[in-house]
Motif scaffolding. Sequence first.
Motif, PDB file in Angstrom:
ATOM      1  N   GLU A   1     -13.779 -38.268   8.966  1.00 60.85           N
ATOM      2  CA  GLU A   1     -14.932 -38.535   8.116  1.00 60.85           C
ATOM      3  C   GLU A   1     -14.453 -38.759   6.690  1.00 60.85           C
ATOM      4  OE1 GLU A   1     -17.384 -35.055   8.297  1.00 60.85           O
ATOM      5  OE2 GLU A   1     -15.714 -33.705   7.926  1.00 60.85           O
TER       6      GLU A   1
ATOM      7  N   THR B   1     -14.190 -38.252   2.898  1.00 56.37           N
ATOM      8  CA  THR B   1     -14.338 -37.120   1.989  1.00 56.37           C
ATOM      9  C   THR B   1     -13.786 -37.528   0.629  1.00 56.37           C
ATOM     10  OG1 THR B   1     -14.113 -35.521   3.804  1.00 56.37           O
ATOM     11  CG2 THR B   1     -13.761 -34.704   1.561  1.00 56.37           C
TER      12      THR B   1
ATOM     13  N   CYS C   1     -13.228 -36.532  -3.032  1.00 59.93           N
ATOM     14  CA  CYS C   1     -13.147 -35.252  -3.739  1.00 59.93           C
ATOM     15  C   CYS C   1     -12.765 -35.476  -5.198  1.00 59.93           C
ATOM     16  CB  CYS C   1     -12.125 -34.348  -3.058  1.00 59.93           C
ATOM     17  SG  CYS C   1     -11.917 -32.756  -3.879  1.00 59.93           S
TER      18      CYS C   1
ATOM     19  N   ASN D   1     -20.766 -37.068   1.224  1.00 59.15           N
ATOM     20  CA  ASN D   1     -19.309 -37.209   1.265  1.00 59.15           C
ATOM     21  C   ASN D   1     -18.667 -37.184  -0.115  1.00 59.15           C
ATOM     22  OD1 ASN D   1     -19.310 -37.500   4.102  1.00 59.15           O
ATOM     23  ND2 ASN D   1     -19.799 -39.673   3.913  1.00 59.15           N
TER      24      ASN D   1
ATOM     25  N   LEU E   1     -17.808 -35.042  -3.109  1.00 60.21           N
ATOM     26  CA  LEU E   1     -17.671 -33.603  -3.338  1.00 60.21           C
ATOM     27  C   LEU E   1     -17.066 -33.342  -4.710  1.00 60.21           C
ATOM     28  CD1 LEU E   1     -16.183 -32.508   0.119  1.00 60.21           C
ATOM     29  CD2 LEU E   1     -18.589 -32.794  -0.517  1.00 60.21           C
TER      30      LEU E   1
ATOM     31  N   SER F   1     -21.723 -30.788  -2.950  1.00 61.08           N
ATOM     32  CA  SER F   1     -21.893 -32.099  -2.325  1.00 61.08           C
ATOM     33  C   SER F   1     -23.083 -32.813  -2.948  1.00 61.08           C
ATOM     34  CB  SER F   1     -22.080 -31.967  -0.814  1.00 61.08           C
ATOM     35  OG  SER F   1     -23.236 -31.204  -0.520  1.00 61.08           O
TER      36      SER F   1
ATOM     37  N   PHE G   1     -16.995 -25.128   3.801  1.00 65.59           N
ATOM     38  CA  PHE G   1     -16.649 -25.965   4.953  1.00 65.59           C
ATOM     39  C   PHE G   1     -15.705 -25.200   5.866  1.00 65.59           C
ATOM     40  CE2 PHE G   1     -17.291 -28.859   1.324  1.00 65.59           C
ATOM     41  CZ  PHE G   1     -18.411 -29.539   1.783  1.00 65.59           C
TER      42      PHE G   1
ATOM     43  N   ARG H   1     -12.740 -29.582   5.064  1.00 69.50           N
ATOM     44  CA  ARG H   1     -12.731 -31.046   5.149  1.00 69.50           C
ATOM     45  C   ARG H   1     -11.406 -31.567   4.601  1.00 69.50           C
ATOM     46  NH1 ARG H   1     -18.604 -33.709   3.875  1.00 69.50           N
ATOM     47  NH2 ARG H   1     -17.328 -35.553   4.279  1.00 69.50           N
TER      48      ARG H   1
ATOM     49  N   ALA I   1      -9.518 -34.339   2.604  1.00 69.96           N
ATOM     50  CA  ALA I   1      -9.826 -35.358   1.600  1.00 69.96           C
ATOM     51  C   ALA I   1      -9.266 -36.707   2.029  1.00 69.96           C
ATOM     52  CB  ALA I   1      -9.250 -34.960   0.247  1.00 69.96           C
ATOM     53  N   THR I   2     -10.087 -37.729   1.878  1.00 72.97           N
ATOM     54  CA  THR I   2      -9.627 -39.106   2.082  1.00 72.97           C
ATOM     55  C   THR I   2      -9.463 -39.826   0.753  1.00 72.97           C
ATOM     56  OG1 THR I   2     -11.904 -39.909   2.345  1.00 72.97           O
ATOM     57  CG2 THR I   2     -10.717 -39.275   4.348  1.00 72.97           C
TER      58      THR I   2
ATOM     59  N   SER J   1     -10.460 -44.940   1.123  1.00 81.17           N
ATOM     60  CA  SER J   1     -10.651 -43.926   2.167  1.00 81.17           C
ATOM     61  C   SER J   1     -10.573 -44.555   3.550  1.00 81.17           C
ATOM     62  CB  SER J   1     -11.997 -43.234   1.982  1.00 81.17           C
ATOM     63  OG  SER J   1     -11.995 -42.399   0.850  1.00 81.17           O
TER      64      SER J   1
END
Length: 1005
Positions: A152, A154, A156, A178, A180, A209, A221, A225, A227-228, A564
């Motif tokens: 997914e 993410t 950040c 998504n 954050l 979020s 979480f 999660r 991070a992307t 991402s």
Amino acid sequence: MPRALLYKAAPPRPGAVPPPPPSPAGCAPPAEPRRAPPSRRRPPVSSTRVSTCKMLSLDPLGPERDCPLGSKDLEEEEGPWGGGSGLPPPGCFPGSWHHDVGLDCKGSPEGAEARAWTVYYYSLLQSCLQQAGLPETHDRSHVPRTGCPGAEVTLCILGSPSTFLSVLLEGGVQSPGNMLLCLSPAWLTKVPAPGQPGEAALLVSKAVSFHPGGLTFLDDFIPPRRATYFLAGLGLGPGRGREAAELARDLTCPTGASAELARLLEDRLLTRRLLAQQGDVAVPATLAFTYKPPALLRGGDASPGLRLVELNGKEGQETLVKEEVGAFLHSEALGDALQVAVKLSGWRWRGRQALRLYPRAELGPVVDTVLALLEKLEEEESVLVEAVCPPARLPFPGSPPPGPELALRICAVVCRTQNDRPLLSKVVCSVGRGDRPLRHQSSLPRSLEAALAHCGLGEASQAAVVRQRVKAAAEAALAAVLALEAGLSAEQRGGRQVRTDFLGVDFALTAAGRALTPVALELNGGLCLEACGALEGLWAAPRAGLAAEEAAGAPLVETMLRRSARSLMEGKQLLLLGAGGFSKKFVWEAARDYGIKVHLVESDPNHFASQLVHSFIHFDLTDHRKDEEHARVLVELVRTRSLQLDGCFSYWDDCLVLTAMICQELGLPTNPPAAMHLAKQKSRTQMHLLCRRGPAWPAPSLYAVPCCPLESEADVDRALRQVPLPGVMKLEFGAGAVGVRLVEDALQCHEHFARITRDLQGEADHPGIGLGWGNAMLLMEFVEGTEHDVDLVLFGGRLLAAFVSDNGPTRLPGFTETAACMPTGLAPEQEAQLVQAAFRCCLGCGLLDGVFNVELKLTGAGPRLIEINPRMGGFYLRDWIMELYGVDLLLAAAMVACGLRPALPAHPRARGHLVGVMCVVSQHLQALSSTASRETLQALHDQGVLRLNLLEDALVPGEYEEPYCSVACAGPSPAEARLRLLGLCQGLGIDGPHYPVAYFLSHFK
């Protein structure tokens, strides 16, 4: 005037909102530099010898700022990055919100000082939300969120809420849930990345979020999660900058900032030289004394207006300094400047610090100040003497207003977009007067047009010229930074995935000759972004006409999502069925660029793509009436070769049903084979949808068109009794409009059916148009109206994106495409009708996941379906959508095939217009062999004059032809793009009596 012409920030007054700590483009604060003993301190420079600065602020001076500019002792200033305790600024935030929230992160306890900073930033966030008219953050950390780590998006951000608020809110709209915000480094953890030595994954255990409507939630979480995308504000208070810098270093996910890059960009001399060498950016004339300069400043070509003096020592430089300063003050490079500024340069000296201003004629004080500052230098640092740009004197209509002279400071945010192209995102101005310092966070933001009007330049055309010059200079500045980064190693950047994705550029507006010219003063990150966000905050209360204003963070969020997607797909293994023809050569370049490992199944053992993929499987796919048998064999081949597939997909019409069968057998994400077959066979599509009358309304049946399948001459007679004429006859499984014809009576129906049955019997007669499925035909009712393509991205039955384009009139009785325009010129309601029609027709056929191309006509009674292509659009569509929207349909299709939700902005916005025409060999053979040859068109494409999409490799005439190429022109409006294209086609010989381009473009007015 540069930001450094200003005082350091004063301590906040009791009850005032403390300013946020330094914004994100900096590094961790080093130790405070040594101060000279009191006996060595030089006496303060007399304020009577310092000319008043022209670029000044309208805000009143408080008692803590009541000293005249230039009167403070250099040694009494704070050192690099300021001093003070490690606690956040004192004071309170106005407003009320809950304080009993779960800011502690389980497993990562914070000390008292770190905890104080976390509380500070949470309060700052609540204050920003409240002032923007948005609800308080809801604490739901007691019920941890679950997700799919690694599957997914993410995004950040670790940084000051006030700096990044524009980006955070925009991210909540474009990718709900998504985006954050981490308020503490303790909420993040780095873990070694398997198979990637020296790199680490970044896990998010706790964050705020962001969601549409400005809703925010404090979330935990479990599991964390992954991070992307990570963007760190590297000035998060003493100590925290170092933690943020370490978190950003050597990550596997795309990263938008690093201490290493910040160290380069915060060096005023380095960036000044970089911009001066660019040639498209004006910078102040500068004399630099640099102590043991870094490698990037050594050698190289001389830069206009920039003189660099290298020093190997700091002592005994009096004679050299006096000679160089004297020559500089008398040089023509200073132009009309009446003052010079003396300041320090180097990453240690980032932030709020004093400088000295002197009249240009006063050599002695300038030399004394330079010598004093040389004592402070460490290696790779510099002392700068630079011209203070005189403000442009704007013409007031009538007599100028009373009061001090006004001047402008311009702040621009520019973002890196698709293919590393810079794009100006937002421009904000400050207006100053001639007796107070003007700087970030001490002046009110306003739009460029409003600021120019306030200073007497109220005509829209004049303001547009200034905006265009600011845009060109800001984009050139980012281009120069990106070019610098391209030559750096991963270690020099701070990691393999580190790139500069946005940049703030500060300009002074001055006059060069008789032209208003923006002069770049310095580069930064968060300060300009925060100023743009503050301007957007002026419209916290909804007002009419502001909905179309794009947020400053919109292009940056799109870049975050794009990077991402790349991160999620890197290393994925996909089985691809059918290589396609020449027009699909972009697939192999894109797969290599994205790091996707393609296992290609193709009928042609000598296909050029066989050498461009991870592995090649030769298998005869041409007879698609045997797809069930082919699927069983191919599944066994996959298992025999032990291919570890993440997905399987195809963009080639003939292979779509076979692909679905293989996916179903291997347990990979797919649409049901029955749904793909239903969409593939045109008559079945229409007849199925005609029966779908509800219960959802509008029902798909409202978009379907009566038709009848044809397999024999007897079927033609039966169809004539069921389908009103005029009608359209086409191949049941055809593609590219080959064999499609308008028929107006029974005789034409029989003749065309006989011709197609005779000429197009199998794949060898015309490869790539669906004859592997047979040559059955259909007759459907002809509907009047304009033709449009709708390219959809669906995931889990949800519409993620839709792109509508307009087609020009065809050359009846044929239906080969002639012209196109994107984005659509339709009214928003009509565009929405087309999108809903396409979406509901796909759902009606059971197509829930994938990228689909739907052809429709817009009639007086609403949209009518022509056909569904259950794959991404062909011809130029993928290229145009990438160019205008920054969205890659190929990557989206690959993500869906892997079961990943495509990382797309929720509301893609076109940045420009494209209008194009098709060239066909039957009409353009002479032009394509001379004035519009492939080499000529490619050269014009490379020069940016036109956009070329080659669809065929050779000029082969034939009765059943497809377009050879698409030639398009871009413009800020459809009218301008259309006029450019028409002129180009006339000059190249594409336009003519038998191919009237003006008529084909007439629908786009």
